[in-house]
Design an enzyme around this catalytic site. Sequence first.
Site, PDB file in Angstrom:
ATOM      1  CG  ASP A 156      -7.304  -4.739   5.983  1.00  0.00           C
ATOM      2  OD1 ASP A 156      -7.011  -4.683   7.186  1.00  0.00           O
ATOM      3  OD2 ASP A 156      -7.710  -3.761   5.337  1.00  0.00           O
ATOM      4  CG  PHE A 206      -2.856   6.165  13.205  1.00  0.00           C
ATOM      5  CD1 PHE A 206      -2.861   7.418  12.625  1.00  0.00           C
ATOM      6  CD2 PHE A 206      -1.964   5.901  14.229  1.00  0.00           C
ATOM      7  CE1 PHE A 206      -1.985   8.392  13.051  1.00  0.00           C
ATOM      8  CE2 PHE A 206      -1.069   6.876  14.661  1.00  0.00           C
ATOM      9  CZ  PHE A 206      -1.083   8.125  14.065  1.00  0.00           C
ATOM     10  CG  ASN A 241      -0.234  -0.055   2.511  1.00  0.00           C
ATOM     11  OD1 ASN A 241       0.489   0.874   2.847  1.00  0.00           O
ATOM     12  ND2 ASN A 241      -0.387  -1.145   3.254  1.00  0.00           N
ATOM     13  CE  LYS A 273     -11.170   1.101  11.067  1.00  0.00           C
ATOM     14  NZ  LYS A 273     -10.440   1.669   9.941  1.00  0.00           N
ATOM     15  CE  LYS A 327       8.658 -13.294 -13.297  1.00  0.00           C
ATOM     16  NZ  LYS A 327       9.451 -12.902 -14.442  1.00  0.00           N
ATOM     17  N   PRO A 349      -3.800 -11.326  10.633  1.00  0.00           N
ATOM     18  CG  PRO A 349      -1.821 -11.625  11.816  1.00  0.00           C
ATOM     19  CD  PRO A 349      -2.466 -11.886  10.484  1.00  0.00           C
ATOM     20  CG  ASP A 350      -6.996  -5.874  13.841  1.00  0.00           C
ATOM     21  OD1 ASP A 350      -6.123  -5.224  14.455  1.00  0.00           O
ATOM     22  OD2 ASP A 350      -8.009  -5.353  13.337  1.00  0.00           O
ATOM     23  CB  ILE A 351      -1.003  -6.132  14.762  1.00  0.00           C
ATOM     24  CG1 ILE A 351      -0.564  -7.047  13.617  1.00  0.00           C
ATOM     25  CG2 ILE A 351       0.088  -6.016  15.810  1.00  0.00           C
ATOM     26  CD1 ILE A 351       0.517  -6.489  12.733  1.00  0.00           C
ATOM     27  CE  LYS A 391      -9.035  -2.235  13.833  1.00  0.00           C
ATOM     28  NZ  LYS A 391      -7.926  -2.588  12.959  1.00  0.00           N
TER      29      LYS A 391
HETATM   30  N1  CTP Z   1      -4.131  -2.652  12.161  1.00  0.00           N
HETATM   31  C1  CTP Z   1      -3.400  -3.702  12.663  1.00  0.00           C
HETATM   32  N2  CTP Z   1      -3.434  -4.908  12.057  1.00  0.00           N
HETATM   33  C2  CTP Z   1      -4.176  -5.109  10.946  1.00  0.00           C
HETATM   34  C3  CTP Z   1      -4.927  -4.041  10.417  1.00  0.00           C
HETATM   35  C4  CTP Z   1      -4.877  -2.835  11.040  1.00  0.00           C
HETATM   36  O1  CTP Z   1      -2.708  -3.521  13.671  1.00  0.00           O
HETATM   37  N3  CTP Z   1      -4.171  -6.301  10.374  1.00  0.00           N
HETATM   38  C5  CTP Z   1      -4.114  -1.369  12.879  1.00  0.00           C
HETATM   39  C6  CTP Z   1      -3.478  -0.208  12.138  1.00  0.00           C
HETATM   40  O2  CTP Z   1      -2.118  -0.085  12.471  1.00  0.00           O
HETATM   41  C7  CTP Z   1      -4.279   0.974  12.655  1.00  0.00           C
HETATM   42  C8  CTP Z   1      -5.641   0.392  12.932  1.00  0.00           C
HETATM   43  O3  CTP Z   1      -5.456  -1.017  13.054  1.00  0.00           O
HETATM   44  O4  CTP Z   1      -3.789   1.460  13.888  1.00  0.00           O
HETATM   45  C9  CTP Z   1      -6.687   0.641  11.925  1.00  0.00           C
HETATM   46  O5  CTP Z   1      -6.223   0.397  10.621  1.00  0.00           O
HETATM   47  P1  CTP Z   1      -7.204   0.606   9.376  1.00  0.00           P
HETATM   48  O6  CTP Z   1      -6.521   0.162   8.147  1.00  0.00           O
HETATM   49  O7  CTP Z   1      -7.808   1.976   9.415  1.00  0.00           O
HETATM   50  O8  CTP Z   1      -8.379  -0.350   9.785  1.00  0.00           O
HETATM   51  P2  CTP Z   1      -8.738  -1.809   9.434  1.00  0.00           P
HETATM   52  O9  CTP Z   1      -8.754  -2.582  10.681  1.00  0.00           O
HETATM   53  O10 CTP Z   1      -7.870  -2.312   8.342  1.00  0.00           O
HETATM   54  O11 CTP Z   1     -10.235  -1.615   8.979  1.00  0.00           O
HETATM   55  P3  CTP Z   1     -10.851  -1.255   7.546  1.00  0.00           P
HETATM   56  O12 CTP Z   1      -9.796  -1.542   6.527  1.00  0.00           O
HETATM   57  O13 CTP Z   1     -12.021  -2.126   7.476  1.00  0.00           O
HETATM   58  O14 CTP Z   1     -11.203   0.198   7.637  1.00  0.00           O
END
Ligand code: CTP
Length: 397
Positions: free
Chosen positions: A276, A323, A208, A337, A286, A304-306, A341
Amino acid sequence: MLAGKRLLLIIGGGIAAYKALDLIRQARRAGATVTPALTRAAEEFVTPLSASALAAEKVYRDLFDLTDEAEMGHIELSRSADLVVVAPATADLMGKMAAGLANDLASTLLMATDTPVMIAPAMNVRMWEHPATQRNLAILRGDGVTVIGPDAGEMACGEFGPGRLSAPEAILAAIEAHFAEGPLTGRHVLVTSGPTHEPIDPVRYIANRSSGAQGTAIAAALRDLGARVSFVTGPADVAPPSGVNVHRVETADQMLHAVEAALPADAAVFAAAVADWRVVDAARSKIKKDGSGALPSLSFAENPDILATVSQGTARPSLVVGFAAETDDVIAHATAKRARKGCDWILANDVSPSTGIMGGSENAVTLISEAGAEEWPRMGKEAVAARLAARIAEALA
Ligand code: CTP
């Protein structure tokens, strides 16, 4: 800045040892007293006389030197310093430290000391990347050793990559940061930053547009208030700040592991733009066009959502900041959010392309906490970082 501080500088045996001489000069100019200790191998690269002349101090070389032991034993030598700095830290020295060996003066000093230890590794890129060195590095970090560098670049051996000793200026900045006094002195803060790269095959990945600028600025601002900062970063455009403990990762999975290894912390700021999704079963070789015009298809799994994992985990820091990058209904989405979270604060920002925030130098954020939404004026990412660091210091006071 370093007036009255005593450094014990252990010089390891590598081609970068000559830079340690410059470090002695710069540290003394900053007001520190530097006592050098050379390994046998170091003496192949720099002479004890140069180290002694630049330090204007006696140089220590031998574990079994009877005169040295009578004047100041190695135990006392290792403890009389305010900070032990190992530069260059060779693969061998790191291995000895991680294994707890004490078979020469340098390793014995490192085992006997009860003062904080900072190492600046330098070695051939393959040696740095070797699983044994990476294992030792993780062990040393777990033991609380601060690691500076190594830098990436062309090396004396002609290869290219990470392994170069950090510049003496950067090591000095880290030493100064170690002694910086501020409202966060004695506090440990974790910061994630940058994008993650999720491989498709060995040459392609999904990424990204995050530059890592905001996370880097936050880590620097926390450091400036005296915090010990663990900085877990994906492949960012901007270089990590000096004076923080850098953990480089590529994928979301690796970021989660690095974050968990860096805990416990008093506070954590999750500024990384974590992917995500990752590609299921990334190809080992390759992916090729087969000539039939057939298009490859990718299947995804959720990463995983850290932030959520740490917010809801057992090693939760007392203050967790996330953030929220949103393009519409910013406050409503960010508020939801925060609840979903389980973090304490969310810094919400509008990343619609028209704002120029993603990859730009400015940010306009709204701080969402239990108390509600507080809009901050649009300002530079450094200013956002300074304001956030000050708020964190207030909250932890
Ligand atoms: N984050 C994380 N791990 C992930 C995704 C997000 O730790 N796998 C953390 C980011 O560092 C940030 C927060 O979650 O502090 C929100 O990130 P954002 O991209 O806005 O949210 P998402 O959880 O990805 O939700 P969405 O894409 O549905 O808006």
